[in-house]
Design an enzyme around this catalytic site. Sequence first.
Site: not given
Length: 342
Positions: A238, A149, A85, A83, A304, A87-88
Amino acid sequence: MAPTKFAKIHTINGEASNEEQDNLSQDMKDLIFSLPREKGWRTPYLYLFQGFWCQPAEIQAISTFQNHFQAKDSDVFVATVPKSGTTWLKALTFATVNRQHHFISSKNHPLLSFNPHDLVPFIEYTVYGNHENLPNFSNFHEPRLFGTHVPFDSLSNSIKDSSNCKIVYICRNPFDTFISSWVFCNKIKQDSLPTLGLDEAFEMFCNGKIGYGPFWNHMLGYWKESQERPKRVLFLKYEDLKDDVNFELKKLAKFLNCPFTLEEESEGVIENIIKLCSFEKMKEFEINKIGKFGRNFENKYLFRKGEIGDWTNYLSPSMVENLSKVIEEKLSECGLKFKAKN
């Protein structure tokens, strides 16, 4: 590797259902039984494995990965705190590395039809998700792109010691990481589990008891390696990516030995990649509205807000003080600091 091949890889999706625990080898069951455990965020329990917290199916996949994976010098790993970043960064990395094969302006670009996690598959969820069979890498196009991760110290030795592969790491302000994790886990938790309250989740996070945590150890492992071997590990934040994605993307491309040419810059290639991979753009792609990652993970939950400072809408002054103390105690000596708000 062709995108259609990515979509067919079996995933475990991080879920530790009874069915998946039944599929664990007996040796793995014995190992897990011996490990310290705590209440999980989206599954009943997390287990302390090699100094970090994870779920049973993840432990088996990571163990197999450590024992069998052979890195190539051309491999690229996108490593992240969950959580923060992921995916980006996967989208930006895929689009940048493959821009000669998949033109950014093409109506058939893979990112229009596949989620970034399909194109840059997780080692611990996708690639080694089927414990009965080792992955077949013959269909992977080079450079091979992987996501993980897993903390640095628990990567396979071939990644850490015997290859010149690249690792791109991103982390995020722990305040935003916590809120994003809490909201996300409550959306995808097992149906049999109650909603995890904010206060309880916050205490668990501050104590390091979250998937792949403690978060400070995760960050420090990659941070120290990036300082010692900057040509092997690129450490990103991020917040920096949000502030100046153009600058950070050029830094990423240079690190991956595929820098943008002056001609590409003048033709707007960088801006087109940024636009294609933007939160707003990807959120509207059909695959990210109705698609799934694995058997029961809906892609829409990956998108989100993508904001900096959303934690101010959730955390009390005492919570802010407590987490600030944790960050100061664990990260201040190494010089890691984070932007708190937009």
